[in-house]
Structures are given as C-alpha cells and as structure tokens.
Design a protein around this motif. Structure first.
Motif, PDB file in Angstrom:
ATOM      1  N   MET A   1       0.754  -1.145   0.151  1.00  0.00           N
ATOM      2  CA  MET A   1      -0.077  -0.008  -0.089  1.00  0.00           C
ATOM      3  C   MET A   1       1.075   1.126  -0.019  1.00  0.00           C
ATOM      4  N   TYR A   2       0.518   2.140  -0.920  1.00  0.00           N
ATOM      5  CA  TYR A   2       1.470   3.638  -0.909  1.00  0.00           C
ATOM      6  C   TYR A   2       0.676   4.491  -0.266  1.00  0.00           C
ATOM      7  N   GLN A   3       1.238   5.447   0.308  1.00  0.00           N
ATOM      8  CA  GLN A   3       0.701   6.579   1.064  1.00  0.00           C
ATOM      9  C   GLN A   3       0.992   7.875   0.266  1.00  0.00           C
ATOM     10  N   VAL A   4      -0.160   8.663   0.315  1.00  0.00           N
ATOM     11  CA  VAL A   4      -0.015   9.973  -0.577  1.00  0.00           C
ATOM     12  C   VAL A   4      -0.463  11.027   0.648  1.00  0.00           C
ATOM     13  N   LYS A   5       0.312  12.178   0.423  1.00  0.00           N
ATOM     14  CA  LYS A   5      -0.112  13.264   1.189  1.00  0.00           C
ATOM     15  C   LYS A   5      -0.355  14.404   0.472  1.00  0.00           C
ATOM     16  N   THR A   6      -1.298  15.109   0.494  1.00  0.00           N
ATOM     17  CA  THR A   6      -1.842  16.352  -0.315  1.00  0.00           C
ATOM     18  C   THR A   6      -1.561  17.709   0.442  1.00  0.00           C
ATOM     19  N   PHE A   7      -1.183  18.504  -0.502  1.00  0.00           N
ATOM     20  CA  PHE A   7      -0.997  19.889   0.082  1.00  0.00           C
ATOM     21  C   PHE A   7      -2.161  20.868  -0.970  1.00  0.00           C
ATOM     22  N   ASN A   8      -2.696  21.746  -0.350  1.00  0.00           N
ATOM     23  CA  ASN A   8      -3.621  22.535  -1.156  1.00  0.00           C
ATOM     24  C   ASN A   8      -4.887  21.857  -1.071  1.00  0.00           C
ATOM     25  N   ALA A   9      -5.725  22.584  -2.086  1.00  0.00           N
ATOM     26  CA  ALA A   9      -7.124  21.868  -2.361  1.00  0.00           C
ATOM     27  C   ALA A   9      -6.975  21.087  -3.912  1.00  0.00           C
ATOM     28  N   ILE A  10      -6.585  19.767  -3.737  1.00  0.00           N
ATOM     29  CA  ILE A  10      -6.479  18.799  -5.015  1.00  0.00           C
ATOM     30  C   ILE A  10      -8.046  18.526  -5.206  1.00  0.00           C
ATOM     31  N   ALA A  11      -8.175  18.517  -6.598  1.00  0.00           N
ATOM     32  CA  ALA A  11      -9.187  18.488  -7.546  1.00  0.00           C
ATOM     33  C   ALA A  11     -10.107  16.848  -7.174  1.00  0.00           C
ATOM     34  N   ASP A  12     -11.127  16.624  -6.865  1.00  0.00           N
ATOM     35  CA  ASP A  12     -11.542  15.292  -6.638  1.00  0.00           C
ATOM     36  C   ASP A  12     -11.325  14.534  -7.826  1.00  0.00           C
ATOM     37  N   LYS A  13     -11.179  14.783  -8.897  1.00  0.00           N
ATOM     38  CA  LYS A  13     -11.104  13.896 -10.040  1.00  0.00           C
ATOM     39  C   LYS A  13      -9.363  13.339  -9.860  1.00  0.00           C
ATOM     40  N   GLY A  14      -8.794  14.234  -9.584  1.00  0.00           N
ATOM     41  CA  GLY A  14      -7.460  13.805  -9.590  1.00  0.00           C
ATOM     42  C   GLY A  14      -7.230  12.687  -8.125  1.00  0.00           C
ATOM     43  N   ASP A  31       5.044   8.170   1.084  1.00  0.00           N
ATOM     44  CA  ASP A  31       5.771   7.850  -0.413  1.00  0.00           C
ATOM     45  C   ASP A  31       5.748   8.956  -1.310  1.00  0.00           C
ATOM     46  N   ALA A  32       4.526   9.831  -1.291  1.00  0.00           N
ATOM     47  CA  ALA A  32       4.433  10.819  -2.340  1.00  0.00           C
ATOM     48  C   ALA A  32       3.794  12.001  -1.805  1.00  0.00           C
ATOM     49  N   TYR A  33       4.125  13.273  -2.398  1.00  0.00           N
ATOM     50  CA  TYR A  33       3.490  14.408  -1.984  1.00  0.00           C
ATOM     51  C   TYR A  33       2.770  14.674  -3.619  1.00  0.00           C
ATOM     52  N   LEU A  34       1.559  14.933  -3.175  1.00  0.00           N
ATOM     53  CA  LEU A  34       0.645  15.617  -4.350  1.00  0.00           C
ATOM     54  C   LEU A  34       0.397  17.257  -3.775  1.00  0.00           C
ATOM     55  N   ILE A  35       1.041  18.105  -4.735  1.00  0.00           N
ATOM     56  CA  ILE A  35       0.731  19.540  -4.273  1.00  0.00           C
ATOM     57  C   ILE A  35       0.346  20.509  -5.653  1.00  0.00           C
ATOM     58  N   ARG A  36       0.129  21.760  -5.070  1.00  0.00           N
ATOM     59  CA  ARG A  36      -0.152  22.861  -6.032  1.00  0.00           C
ATOM     60  C   ARG A  36       0.755  23.906  -5.780  1.00  0.00           C
ATOM     61  N   SER A  37       0.405  24.732  -5.157  1.00  0.00           N
ATOM     62  CA  SER A  37       1.418  26.000  -4.785  1.00  0.00           C
ATOM     63  C   SER A  37       2.068  26.205  -3.724  1.00  0.00           C
ATOM     64  N   VAL A  38       1.711  25.275  -2.656  1.00  0.00           N
ATOM     65  CA  VAL A  38       2.375  25.256  -1.480  1.00  0.00           C
ATOM     66  C   VAL A  38       3.936  25.394  -1.301  1.00  0.00           C
ATOM     67  N   ASN A  39       4.329  26.152  -0.389  1.00  0.00           N
ATOM     68  CA  ASN A  39       5.835  26.608  -0.053  1.00  0.00           C
ATOM     69  C   ASN A  39       6.697  25.528   0.246  1.00  0.00           C
ATOM     70  N   LEU A  40       7.283  24.511  -0.346  1.00  0.00           N
ATOM     71  CA  LEU A  40       8.139  23.596   0.115  1.00  0.00           C
ATOM     72  C   LEU A  40       9.499  24.092   0.459  1.00  0.00           C
ATOM     73  N   LEU A  41       9.898  25.148   0.240  1.00  0.00           N
ATOM     74  CA  LEU A  41      11.399  25.717   0.214  1.00  0.00           C
ATOM     75  C   LEU A  41      12.069  25.216   1.791  1.00  0.00           C
ATOM     76  N   LYS A  42      11.392  25.536   2.651  1.00  0.00           N
ATOM     77  CA  LYS A  42      12.205  25.141   3.972  1.00  0.00           C
ATOM     78  C   LYS A  42      11.525  23.966   4.717  1.00  0.00           C
ATOM     79  N   VAL A  43      10.884  22.989   3.966  1.00  0.00           N
ATOM     80  CA  VAL A  43      10.283  21.733   4.647  1.00  0.00           C
ATOM     81  C   VAL A  43      11.416  20.877   4.672  1.00  0.00           C
ATOM     82  N   GLN A  44      11.392  20.117   5.733  1.00  0.00           N
ATOM     83  CA  GLN A  44      12.282  18.890   5.894  1.00  0.00           C
ATOM     84  C   GLN A  44      11.555  17.742   5.518  1.00  0.00           C
ATOM     85  N   PHE A  45      11.958  17.127   4.312  1.00  0.00           N
ATOM     86  CA  PHE A  45      11.183  15.871   3.894  1.00  0.00           C
ATOM     87  C   PHE A  45      11.266  14.586   4.770  1.00  0.00           C
TER      88      PHE A  45
END
Length: 385
Positions: A1-14, A31-45
């Motif tokens: 099972m893969y885990q996806v974390k979203t940022f911002n409002a991601i369209a339901d169709k996606g 395992d994955a980030y699905l994002i739009r415009s969130v600022n990740l420049l100072k985020v520790q992954f």
C-alpha cells in the motif's frame, strides 16, 4: 500500500484517479506528495518520501537540489493548464484592444443616470481596434505559447514566434503560418502585441527590459502570463510612453495603481478543467513512478519509460559519474541474478538506471549494497504487479 500526502485543495477527479493500492492523508510516512502551490522550500522531507508531483507547470516552490540530494523524484504536469492560460491571454488581448475595462468603468459610474444621449457622444472615447490583420509576437512556443500562436492565426493575425529552445515535439504543434524568428530585437520591431510564455530561470529573468522595450513598436500591448520577473516591471513603468497597456497575472508594488497596467490575480490556470487536468496527470505520474519507475515529465531526472515485462525492477537514482552501472551490475552478477532488460540515462549531474531481472536472491542485501555506493541517492526494488 502506497501513502500519498496532499497539500492545497486537490481536485476530486485527481484524488479519485488513485487505485485501491493508495491511501490519501492517512499515514505519517508518505511515499508521495501531491501539491499545487504550497511553499516547500524550507520543509524537511521524511525519509519515506520518494516522489513529489505538482499539479501545474512551475516548480519554483520546490527545493530541487534538496529533493534530489534526498533521492526524491520531482515532477510537474506541463500542458495541464495550457488551454486555460491561452483563453485568458486571448480574452485580455480582445479586452484591451476594445477598451472593455474603460468602457465598463464608464458604464458602472453612470448606470443610474439617463445618459442615452451622453453615451452616444462619449462612446467615441472607447473606439478600439480589431485583432484581425494585426501583428503578434509570441515569445516561447511551448505548451501555452503554441496554443496562443495557433489561436492568433485562427483570428486572422500575422503571427511571429521567437523561441531559441524550441523542441521538436513543440514544433509539431505549431501552425505552419507562424513565422519563426531568430533575433529577438528584430521580432519585437513590428509587433502590435507581445506575449511571453517561457519558464523562469536565469536566462529569462528580465528577458523584457529597457533595451527590449526600446525595440518595440510604439503603442504595443505587452502580456506577461508566465512568471513574475520575466518582465522588468520598473522598465515597463519607465517606458509607458512606448507601451499602450501592460497586462500581467502577477501583482507587484512597482506597477500598482497605474491605469496602463491591467493585473489579474494569478488566475491563468484557475479553471475547473485545468485543476482537474493537473490533478489527474499528477496522480497518474505518481502511480507510474512508484509502480513502474517511469520518469516522464520529471524535473530532476532524465525522462525514461521502459516496458516492465520482468518479475522485478531495480531503479537507481545516482550521480552521473563513470562506472556506476558497472558497480551495480557486478552486485547482481555476484548474486547470480539474470538481467532481463536495462536502461540508463542522465540529466545534467544526475543519472537514473532501470534494471529488470528474472530472478532474485538476497534482495535486501542487494538493495543495501546499491544504496551504500557513495554516489547513489536512492535505490528501489519494484515487484511487477
């Protein structure tokens, strides 16, 4: 099972594109980030993170070097909002040429008065021009620029394009009536409209500044629907005797409160359709990478897609230095593993190797050996589903 974390409002169709092998925002080790415009420049992954997919074109909100150093593949979804941006640019061309904004302000201010006679007298102030037969220069002929150029042809305009980095794939999309120019200053000379559709980087920052504006035709209309900084806004303000209007999707104090500037609040790709398209493409990109190791549309890895016909697949993200493939295949040979298929490609300083194998012994030991090579960023083993 893969885990996806979203940022911002991601369209339901996606989100609904993901199969049952994926959970959304349910675990702390994605395992994955699905994002739009969130600022990740100072985020520790987190160490679990393998892929970041942005539902959109720009990736200036993602720290590419840090992600690459952590062995994380970064993707965008080029073209997902191209039609939306094209339609906005064309609509702004029509609106400015026909003085729609000034006419609206006039009507709004006089809406409650009996001004029928006054309107007949004043409407001459709003005489505009038609696009038909006018000259337009499209700078950048990629996903958006090619659509704008083709639509301008359909509107009966004389279309020129300037793009020193035009790819073969993009060239196929362009109407043969678009005249391609190779000198920017010559291209600017006769254009009634100049619209810019290039990515922002060191070469394109300040692409249109004082010298370029001086080369433009008097009363030209300039459009920037790419990124803030590609047009030098101060140079625009200093040369409004040359430019009729400046239309942009990016606010800036330098151009605020100026009647010759028409600013939209970064809505170029903000349509329901574009958000659906971007989210669906991003979701498919994540699945293709995690399940197959595909890197099409990757920003920091070479574009690779290899048919997955063997039981197992190793994917190795590593520095582009000699003898990497040799070291990896030696480990497999020593473990008596037969290679079914393989491919290797590089993008600047980073390379990516895919190796399909028929049998597998000591897989944990093999992965550890690969991961311990100093130049390796990440090694993965994927089972064929």
């Amino acid at each position: 099972m893969y885990q996806v974390k979203t940022f911002n409002a991601i369209a339901d169709k996606g989100l609904n594109t993901f199969t049952n092998d994926y959970t959304i925002n349910q675990e702390k080790n994605p395992d994955a980030y699905l994002i739009r415009s969130v600022n990740l420049l100072k985020v520790q992954f987190p160490k679990s993170l393998k892929v970041i997919a942005r539902a959109g074109a720009g990736v200036n909100n993602i720290p590419l070097k840090e992600a690459t150093d952590d062995g994380i593949a970064v993707f965008n979804t080029p073209g997902s909002n191209a039609n939306a941006v094209k339609e906005l640019v064309i609509s702004m061309m029509i609106a400015t040429s026909r003085k729609v904004f000034a006419a609206y302000d006039y009507s709004y201010q006089n809406i409650h008065a009996d001004i029928s006679k006054q309107v007949e007298y004043d409407k001459a102030k709003f005489n505009g021009t038609e696009l038909f037969g006018k000259n337009i220069l499209v700078i950048g002929l990629g996903n958006v620029g090619s659509l704008v150029a083709n639509e301008a042809v359909n509107l009966g305009m004389n279309v020129s394009g300037y793009d020193p980095y035009l790819s073969a794939d993009s060239a196929w999309k362009i109407n043969n009536r678009v005249h391609r120019l190779t000198n920017l200053y010559q291209a600017l000379k006769n254009a009634d409209y100049v619209t810019i559709h290039v990515p922002k980087n060191k070469e394109t920052t300040g692409l249109i500044s004082t010298k370029e504006i001086a080369a433009m035709k008097n009363n030209a209309i300039l459009f920037n629907y790419s990124r803030l900084g590609i047009v030098d806004n101060q140079a625009v303000v200093d040369n409004f005797n040359k430019i009729q209007f400046y239309c942009t999707d990016f606010g800036d104090d330098v151009i605020a409160n100026n009647k010759k500037v028409i600013t939209t609040p970064h809505i170029g790709g903000s349509t329901i359709e574009a958000e659906d398209n971007g989210a669906i493409k991003a979701a498919n990109t994540i699945m293709n990478f995690l399940e197959n190791g595909d890197t099409v549309n990757s920003i920091n890895l070479p574009s690779m897609k290899l048919p997955f016909n063997a039981p197992y697949r190793f994917t190795i993200m590593h520095r582009n230095v000699p003898n990497m493939v040799g070291q990896i295949t030696t480990f497999l040979a020593n473990a008596h593993v037969n290679i079914n298929n393989m491919a290797n490609a590089a993008k600047n300083e980073i390379a990516y190797t895919i190796i399909d194998v028929d049998n597998l012994n000591y897989e944990k030991q093999l992965l550890q050996q690969m991961a311990e090579i100093p130049e390796v960023k990440r090694a993965r083993l994927i089972n064929h589903r």
